[in-house]
Write an enzyme that holds these catalytic residues in place. Structure first.
Site, PDB file in Angstrom:
ATOM      1  N   ASP A 127       0.825  -1.212   0.000  1.00  0.00           N
ATOM      2  CA  ASP A 127       0.000   0.000   0.000  1.00  0.00           C
ATOM      3  C   ASP A 127       0.859   1.262   0.000  1.00  0.00           C
ATOM      4  OD1 ASP A 127       0.886  -0.738   2.589  1.00  0.00           O
ATOM      5  OD2 ASP A 127      -0.694   0.423   3.568  1.00  0.00           O
ATOM      6  N   TYR A 153      11.146   3.239   0.599  1.00  0.00           N
ATOM      7  CA  TYR A 153      10.559   1.892   0.576  1.00  0.00           C
ATOM      8  C   TYR A 153       9.455   1.810  -0.490  1.00  0.00           C
ATOM      9  CZ  TYR A 153       7.410  -1.907   1.913  1.00  0.00           C
ATOM     10  OH  TYR A 153       6.580  -3.000   1.884  1.00  0.00           O
TER      11      TYR A 153
END
Length: 285
Positions: free
Chosen positions: A103, A126
Site C-alpha cells: 500500500d 521503501y
C-alpha cells in the site's frame, strides 16, 4: 506442480510453510537468502534450472520502512534488482511469478479505498523501490501477478502485533498514532490467497487475469485501533493513548490513508476475505 518461494524465513514465507502441508498436490520449494539471493542473477538462474518451478512466489523484500531512508541502495537491490532478476529468469523458464507489493506505493491523499487503477505516488524510499520493482516486472514479461497488501502481521517474524504485545509486557502506558488509516492483513490469509490464485490458474490456465491485485483483510482502522483491539483480545490492561503522527516523527513519511479495494481479486478468483477484527481474534486465540 512446483512452487518456489523466496524469502522463506520472512513472515509470509513462514506463513506459506505453515499452510503448505494442506496442499498435497503442490511441491513447495522454500528458499531463504542463503540458498537463493534474488539480487544475484546467476544464483537465481541456477536455482530455477535445478527446480524448474511452474510458479514462483516472491516473498523476499526489504521492508524496513524507516531504515530504507538511510539504506536506499540496499532497498533498491532487493526490491528492484531482485524483482527484475526473478522476472527475467521466470520468463526464461516459463514460470508464473507472484510478487508481493505494498500500500506504500500510494501517498494516502485519497479518502476512499485505492483500486488497482489508481496512480501510485510513493512518499518514501521503501514505497518507491516497491513501485520500481513492480515496473521492472511489468517491463520484463506478462506472466505475473502483483499483489499489493498492507499492515501484515502474524505469529512469525517482526510485526506490529508482536511489538505491541512485547511493549505491553514492559510498560504500563503506550502512545500510538490514530491518524493513519489502513487495514491489518493476517499473513496466513495472504498465503492462502496466493495458493488460491495458483490453484485457480492451474485448473483453468488463462493469460487474461495476469496483472495487479489488492489483498488485505476487510474493514479499516488506525494503528491506535489496531493496538487497542490486540490488547482487548488478550485481556491486557494498560494506559493506551491516541496521538497524531506529528507527535511521533519517523524518518519515512507514511500514507495517512491506504485502505485497499479488494473487489477485483474477489471477482476474478472468488477469494473470500475475513474482517480484520475477526482475523485478529482467530490469530490470537
Amino acid at each position: 506442480m512446483v512452487v518456489l518461494v523466496t524469502g522463506a524465513n520472512g513472515q509470509l514465507g513462514q506463513s506459506l510453510q505453515f499452510i503448505s502441508g494442506k496442499y498435497t498436490d503442490v511441491d513447495f520449494v522454500f528458499c531463504d537468502s542463503s540458498t537463493l539471493d534474488i539480487t544475484n542473477l546467476n544464483n537465481v538462474t541456477q536455482v530455477f534450472s535445478q527446480f524448474k518451478p511452474n510458479y514462483c512466489i516472491n516473498a523476499a523484500a526489504y521492508t524496513a520502512v524507516d531504515k530504507a531512508e538511510s539504506e536506499p541502495e540496499k532497498a533498491f537491490a532487493i526490491n528492484v534488482t531482485g524483482a527484475k532478476n526473478l522476472a527475467e529468469v521466470s520468463k526464461k523458464f516459463n514460470t508464473i511469478l507472484l510478487h508481493i507489493s505494498t500500500d506504500f506505493v500510494f501517498d494516502g491523499a485519497k479518502k476512499t479505498p485505492y483500486t488497482e487503477a489508481d496512480i501510485p505516488n510513493p512518499t518514501g524510499v521503501y514505497g518507491q523501490t516497491k513501485l520500481d520493482g513492480e515496473k521492472a516486472i511489468q517491463n520484463t514479461f506478462d506472466n505475473y501477478y502483483i499483489i499489493r497488501t498492507s499492515w501484515v502481521y502474524s505469529q512469525f517474524g517482526a510485526n506490529f502485533m508482536k511489538t505491541m504485545l512485547r511493549l505491553a509486557s514492559e510498560r504500563d502506558s503506550l502512545s500510538v498514532v490514530n491518524d493513519q488509516i489502513g487495514t491489518p492483513t493476517h499473513a496466513v490469509h495472504l498465503a492462502e490467497c496466493l495458493v488460491k490464485i495458483i490453484t485457480t490458474n492451474n485448473q483453468q490456465p488463462t493469460t487474461n487475469n495476469f496483472g495487479i491485485y489488492n489483498f488485505s483483510n476487510e474493514g479499516q482502522c488506525s494503528w491506535y485501533d489496531f493496538a487497542k483491539k490486540i490488547f482487548e483480545i488478550n485481556n491486557i490492561n494498560l494506559n493506551l493513548q491516541p496521538i497524531p503522527t506529528t507527535s511521533y516523527p519517523t524518518p519515512a513519511q507514511r500514507p495517512s490513508y491506504s485502505v485497499l479495494d479488494k473487489s477485483k481479486i474477489k471477482r476474478v478468483f472468488g477469494v473470500e476475505i475475513e474482517d480484520w477484527e475477526e482475523s485478529l481474534k482467530e490469530k490470537l486465540q
